[in-house]
Design an enzyme around this catalytic site. Structure first.
Site, short mmCIF file in Angstrom:
data_model
loop_
_atom_site.label_atom_id
_atom_site.label_comp_id
_atom_site.label_asym_id
_atom_site.label_seq_id
_atom_site.Cartn_x
_atom_site.Cartn_y
_atom_site.Cartn_z
N ASP A 173 0.88 -1.16 0.00
CA ASP A 173 0.00 0.00 0.00
C ASP A 173 0.93 1.23 0.00
O ASP A 173 2.14 1.09 0.25
CB ASP A 173 -0.87 -0.05 1.27
CG ASP A 173 -1.70 1.19 1.44
OD1 ASP A 173 -2.41 1.56 0.51
OD2 ASP A 173 -1.65 1.79 2.53
N LEU A 174 0.41 2.40 -0.28
CA LEU A 174 1.27 3.59 -0.33
C LEU A 174 1.13 4.45 0.93
O LEU A 174 2.03 4.46 1.79
CB LEU A 174 0.94 4.42 -1.57
CG LEU A 174 1.73 5.71 -1.73
CD1 LEU A 174 3.21 5.44 -1.96
CD2 LEU A 174 1.18 6.55 -2.88
N ASP A 175 -0.01 5.14 1.02
CA ASP A 175 -0.20 6.08 2.13
C ASP A 175 -0.22 5.33 3.47
O ASP A 175 -1.04 4.43 3.65
CB ASP A 175 -1.55 6.82 1.97
CG ASP A 175 -1.54 7.76 0.76
OD1 ASP A 175 -0.45 8.17 0.37
OD2 ASP A 175 -2.63 8.07 0.26
N THR A 221 1.49 10.23 4.02
CA THR A 221 0.77 11.31 3.35
C THR A 221 -0.57 11.60 4.02
O THR A 221 -1.23 12.57 3.66
CB THR A 221 0.54 10.97 1.86
OG1 THR A 221 0.30 9.58 1.78
CG2 THR A 221 1.73 11.33 1.01
N LYS A 224 -8.53 6.71 5.93
CA LYS A 224 -7.35 5.94 5.49
C LYS A 224 -7.74 4.79 4.57
O LYS A 224 -8.60 3.98 4.93
CB LYS A 224 -6.56 5.44 6.71
CG LYS A 224 -5.90 6.58 7.44
CD LYS A 224 -4.94 6.11 8.52
CE LYS A 224 -4.22 7.31 9.11
NZ LYS A 224 -3.42 6.94 10.28
N SER A 239 -2.65 0.66 -4.27
CA SER A 239 -3.08 1.85 -3.51
C SER A 239 -4.40 2.39 -4.03
O SER A 239 -4.69 2.27 -5.22
CB SER A 239 -1.99 2.92 -3.63
OG SER A 239 -2.49 4.18 -3.25
N ALA A 240 -5.17 3.02 -3.15
CA ALA A 240 -6.41 3.68 -3.57
C ALA A 240 -6.15 5.04 -4.18
O ALA A 240 -7.04 5.65 -4.77
CB ALA A 240 -7.34 3.84 -2.36
N SER A 241 -4.92 5.52 -4.07
CA SER A 241 -4.63 6.90 -4.48
C SER A 241 -4.47 7.06 -5.99
O SER A 241 -3.84 6.23 -6.65
CB SER A 241 -3.35 7.38 -3.80
OG SER A 241 -3.01 8.66 -4.29
N ASN A 291 -2.86 9.58 -7.00
CA ASN A 291 -1.62 10.36 -7.05
C ASN A 291 -0.40 9.50 -6.74
O ASN A 291 0.67 10.03 -6.41
CB ASN A 291 -1.69 11.51 -6.04
CG ASN A 291 -2.80 12.50 -6.38
OD1 ASN A 291 -2.83 13.05 -7.48
ND2 ASN A 291 -3.73 12.70 -5.46
N LYS A 328 -11.18 -0.82 -1.72
CA LYS A 328 -10.92 -1.71 -0.59
C LYS A 328 -12.08 -1.53 0.40
O LYS A 328 -12.53 -0.39 0.54
CB LYS A 328 -9.60 -1.34 0.12
CG LYS A 328 -8.36 -1.39 -0.77
CD LYS A 328 -7.17 -0.71 -0.09
CE LYS A 328 -5.98 -0.60 -1.01
NZ LYS A 328 -4.85 0.15 -0.45
N GLU A 360 -0.07 -3.31 4.58
CA GLU A 360 -1.22 -2.38 4.63
C GLU A 360 -1.33 -1.69 5.99
O GLU A 360 -1.02 -2.30 7.01
CB GLU A 360 -2.52 -3.17 4.43
CG GLU A 360 -3.22 -2.95 3.12
CD GLU A 360 -3.77 -1.55 2.87
OE1 GLU A 360 -3.82 -0.72 3.80
OE2 GLU A 360 -4.16 -1.30 1.73
N ASP A 361 -1.81 -0.45 5.98
CA ASP A 361 -2.00 0.27 7.25
C ASP A 361 -3.47 0.52 7.56
O ASP A 361 -3.77 1.05 8.63
CB ASP A 361 -1.29 1.63 7.21
CG ASP A 361 -2.02 2.61 6.30
OD1 ASP A 361 -2.32 2.24 5.15
OD2 ASP A 361 -2.31 3.73 6.76
P1 B16 Z 1 -6.10 10.38 -3.73
P2 B16 Z 1 -3.62 4.21 0.11
C1 B16 Z 1 -5.39 6.23 0.03
O1 B16 Z 1 -4.15 5.70 -0.25
C2 B16 Z 1 -5.39 7.10 1.29
O2 B16 Z 1 -5.13 6.30 2.42
C3 B16 Z 1 -6.73 7.76 1.43
O3 B16 Z 1 -6.76 8.59 2.59
C4 B16 Z 1 -7.01 8.60 0.18
O4 B16 Z 1 -8.26 9.22 0.26
C5 B16 Z 1 -6.95 7.68 -1.04
O5 B16 Z 1 -5.69 7.05 -1.10
C6 B16 Z 1 -7.19 8.42 -2.34
O6 B16 Z 1 -6.13 9.30 -2.56
O7 B16 Z 1 -7.00 11.50 -3.33
O8 B16 Z 1 -4.64 10.75 -3.79
O9 B16 Z 1 -6.56 9.68 -4.99
O10 B16 Z 1 -3.53 4.17 1.60
O11 B16 Z 1 -4.61 3.23 -0.49
O12 B16 Z 1 -2.28 4.20 -0.56
MG MG Z 2 -2.78 3.21 3.34
#
Ligand code: B16
Ligand code: MG
Length: 219
Positions: free
Chosen positions: A9-11, A17, A45, A114-116, A118, A145, A169-170
């Site tokens: 996972d990233l964040d 972040t 998160k 990751s869900a991000s 970015n 997720k 994962e966190d």
């Molecule tokens: P973005 P992960 C998630 O990343 C974050 O934990 C979550 O807080 C955030 O809303 C989501 O990514 C979307 O991020 O706005 O950058 O697309 O923990 O799955 O790496």
């Molecule tokens: Mg995370």
């Protein structure tokens, strides 16, 4: 020995972040006339940007038109991107690079899950992009997720059976997603919160490389 794959996972796992997401969401909440606490940010998160905004508006009991909703998503992301622009290698969480180096030395394929949306610019900014064979992120999934989709796509890209993947994962939803995918789940953070994980560590400094070696050689 069966071929194993590792998914990060990233964040909250590679970089912290969450603090930047928090500041950007808090600014929006304040502009809309309500408070948003760090405690409430815990719910965000691992959760998609769209779902985060829905929860935020629920907290503030704010009704939005579709146009406002879309505009606030953009506004929050622009503020978040301004924080990311300042990131460098000093923001990599302790001992993450040590584990990535070890995996590379053993030729273990590595994916991001990751869900991000970015994820790529963040990995670029901190200088870790080259460690990853594949990125599966918020741009490539349709289900959030705890749905296992993000990790199952990662396994497929890695060419490894789902049950032979190990996930760091966190977030509670992320551990559930890994468990739903029948992968080995490793919780990074508070063990009492991530109690559904197969293994728990506060952070990577607690992880002995011998532990990873055993996982790679198991079954
Ligand atoms: P973005 P992960 C998630 O990343 C974050 O934990 C979550 O807080 C955030 O809303 C989501 O990514 C979307 O991020 O706005 O950058 O697309 O923990 O799955 O790496
Ligand atoms: Mg995370």
């Amino acid at each position: 020995m069966k071929k194993k794959g590792i998914i990060f996972d990233l964040d909250g796992v590679i970089v912290d972040t969450a603090k930047y997401h928090y500041l950007a969401w808090k600014k929006l909440a304040n502009e809309l006339g309500f408070e948003f606490t760090e405690e409430q940010n815990e719910m965000f998160k691992g959760v998609s940007r769209k779902r985060c905004l829905e929860i935020l508006l629920d907290i503030g009991q704010v009704k939005a038109t579709q146009e406002q909703f879309d505009q606030w998503m953009v506004e929050k992301n622009e503020d978040y991107l301004a924080y990311i622009a300042q990131m460098d290698a000093s923001e990599i969480l302790p001992d993450v690079t040590k584990v990535l180096e070890y995996l590379k030395s053993k030729d273990v394929p590595i994916a991001l899950g990751s869900a991000s949306k970015n994820a790529k610019p963040i990995l670029e900014k901190v200088g870790l992009l080259d460690y990853f064979d594949y990125l599966v992120d918020g741009n490539s999934v349709t289900k959030a997720k705890p749905d296992p989709e993000v990790f199952l796509i990662a396994a497929q890209k890695l060419g490894v059976n789902a049950e032979d993947c190990i996930v760091f994962e966190d977030a509670v939803a992320g551990i559930e997603a890994a468990n739903n995918a029948k992968m080995t789940s490793i919780g990074i953070g508070d063990a009492s919160v991530l109690s559904a994980a197969d293994h728990n560590f506060k952070d990577f400094t607690e992880i002995d490389l011998g532990f990873i070696k055993n996982l790679l050689e198991s079954r």
